[in-house]
Scaffold this motif. Sequence first.
Motif, mmCIF file in Angstrom:
data_model
loop_
_atom_site.group_PDB
_atom_site.id
_atom_site.type_symbol
_atom_site.label_atom_id
_atom_site.label_comp_id
_atom_site.label_asym_id
_atom_site.label_seq_id
_atom_site.Cartn_x
_atom_site.Cartn_y
_atom_site.Cartn_z
ATOM 1 N N ARG A 175 12.329 6.828 -2.291
ATOM 2 C CA ARG A 175 12.481 6.512 -0.933
ATOM 3 C C ARG A 175 13.569 6.881 -0.304
ATOM 4 O O ARG A 175 14.224 6.309 0.575
ATOM 5 N N ASP A 195 8.509 4.144 2.861
ATOM 6 C CA ASP A 195 10.052 4.269 2.476
ATOM 7 C C ASP A 195 10.651 2.897 2.756
ATOM 8 O O ASP A 195 11.777 2.428 2.051
ATOM 9 N N GLN A 197 11.782 -1.053 3.875
ATOM 10 C CA GLN A 197 11.684 -2.181 3.349
ATOM 11 C C GLN A 197 11.920 -3.306 4.165
ATOM 12 O O GLN A 197 12.312 -4.328 3.881
ATOM 13 N N ASN A 198 11.786 -2.874 5.512
ATOM 14 C CA ASN A 198 12.358 -4.085 6.499
ATOM 15 C C ASN A 198 11.286 -5.037 7.243
ATOM 16 O O ASN A 198 11.673 -5.737 7.999
ATOM 17 N N VAL B 67 17.959 5.009 3.696
ATOM 18 C CA VAL B 67 17.118 4.148 4.416
ATOM 19 C C VAL B 67 16.539 3.049 3.436
ATOM 20 O O VAL B 67 16.191 2.013 4.146
ATOM 21 N N LEU B 68 16.518 3.204 2.236
ATOM 22 C CA LEU B 68 16.154 2.264 1.378
ATOM 23 C C LEU B 68 17.019 0.995 1.582
ATOM 24 O O LEU B 68 16.627 -0.188 1.886
ATOM 25 N N TYR B 70 19.447 0.271 3.777
ATOM 26 C CA TYR B 70 19.559 0.017 5.232
ATOM 27 C C TYR B 70 18.226 -0.948 5.431
ATOM 28 O O TYR B 70 18.565 -1.934 6.079
ATOM 29 N N SER B 71 17.289 -0.511 5.224
ATOM 30 C CA SER B 71 16.016 -1.504 5.423
ATOM 31 C C SER B 71 15.880 -2.493 4.533
ATOM 32 O O SER B 71 15.339 -3.485 5.243
ATOM 33 N N ILE B 72 16.379 -2.470 3.276
ATOM 34 C CA ILE B 72 16.151 -3.819 2.641
ATOM 35 C C ILE B 72 17.257 -4.767 3.388
ATOM 36 O O ILE B 72 16.929 -6.112 3.514
#
Lengths: 306, 312
Positions: A175, A195, A197-198, B67-68, B70-72
């Motif tokens: 990811r 990718d 995860q938000n 991005v992993l 950050y987006s978590i």
Amino acid sequence: MTLPNSYMEYPSRRYGMDHQWYEWSMLQDRPEVSWPNNARVAVWVNVALEFFPLNQPPEPFKAPGGMVTAYPDLRHYTLRDYGNRVGVFRVFRLLDELGITPTVSFNSKVAERYPRLIDEVVQRDWEVMANGIDMGTIHHSGLAEDAETALINESLTSLREISGQPVTGWLSPARSESMNTLDLLAARGVEYVGDWQNDDMPYAISTKAGQLHSMPMSHELDDQTVQLQYQHSETSFAEQVEDAMTVVYDESSACNGRIVSLVIHPWMSGQPHRIRALRRALTNVMRYDSVWSASGSQILKAFQAG
Amino acid sequence: MPDSRTPFSDPADPGLYDYWPWEGRPKLTWPNGARVAFWVAPNIEFYELQPQPNPMRNAWNRPEPDVLNYSIRDYGNRVGTMRMMEVMDRYGVRGSVSLNVAVCEHHPELIEACVSRDWEIFSHGIYNTRYSYGMDEAQERAILEDSLETIERHTGQRLAGYLAPALTHTERTMDLLAEYGILYTCDLFCDDQPQPVNVRDKRLISIPYSLEMNDIIVYNSYQEPPRRYAEMLKTNFDQLYEDGAENGTVMCIPLHPYAVGRPHRISAFEEALEYITGHDEVWVTTGREIAEYFYDHHYDKAVASISEANGR
């Protein structure tokens, strides 16, 4: 040591996000989404078929599940390859039995090395999703744009040729993306990426080459994250899936559908002592009255229809 | 004013508090005879995709854009916060929000949701990707002045508490908090009761926040499963409730909506909240209320007891 005064400047401090890819939006404020037959929860099961090269490079980092010992790390190489030889058939048989339509992500090297696995997927009319070249080929900002373009072209071209499918879904190995990945994917016909995860739902991403969507392909409830990274038991994994399903189902309604997504690695869940926990987890998810098992493209299409 | 502790005069001991053994302290009481002051502190945060680098700490584990990770974290703002809030609403628990104050500009909807629930907002720095390490005094003052001004403008609240951004401090942090009239710090983990903090001027107390009960520590450092987190929270409470009969205690559940707010984790938190608020002798409160009550009723006694314990 003191910090430069630029450390006290906040050029992106304004309404919304600190980048241009997507809009800030809270889930509760979105338009309602309905699934076919007014199903409440779309079940998006993903099977990840991966090839970990024995000479997996350490830079920029090793994808989770990769080689650990000094070369040649035969133990991890073979344990991961177990998934492609044995585990995958155990997992596919279980999905057949439960009537689940998964999406299957392939490193293109898996399709090239083991075309039998593409055949198994295509014969079942399941969707092939691209997962880069292999688990040693990471997309990151240290890659020049033309080098990354070549990687994406190789993966998509190979998977499209071997499967005969359009292949419009993309998952980056580990990811990981560069600043260019989304632009390059959109320019090559990719419609969704897994990718990010938000969110619990799809959302639009803007790129230089037009729009694509993020699809919620859960990393936190991925069998590998739970059982390898966090080292929870297979029993706990099944419980966590059950708890997630309870919550998401409660939050959903016939006129406002939600998604539960699960990522399954045959090298993990296809092991003899874990497959029964996977069976428990998936059986529990499918026992709900109003669930719709579908591929990434089907879910995205229904989402876009509103 | 001379500043004998900047830098700390003994680098082995920050000198921020004096030793004060648990046994023999004057009895700490809470309103209505409660044994435990219970508060929940959600961290509402913004992590920058490409922050200014700090030579002491990388913001991201992976090459940017990570991005992993950050987006978590972004999940907390898009989804997790409201899911967590709804659970807290069900049990009548108001949050004491540890806020990266730039969230006021980025995501004012989240601030509105907190303010409309009469939640407390305190400062957790500007961004969780801006660290205090290496800041000179003027820079650290700018963080506090920005925090005071931003929180007051967006919430109408006078800032009462502080948790250093990403738990990064300097040797002068506590002195500056007191100087700006901030009532309490969440950064010291040495006690189950509020503690006077030694500052060069004015007063400051530490309120028990918690690393051990912090969802991120439990999930990411100890890597416990969600159902085990529920057990840990309930057991932690049981002991503080038992001890609180003899001498009042504080229990805090520090949260991160990006962790606790995931579908597979939220019910563990709910189970603990239902259990804790189901006890009679619990004061369900906020950081500010604990601090104000302690200053009004216990601060002077605590200072006297600490002096006595240290032969002064």
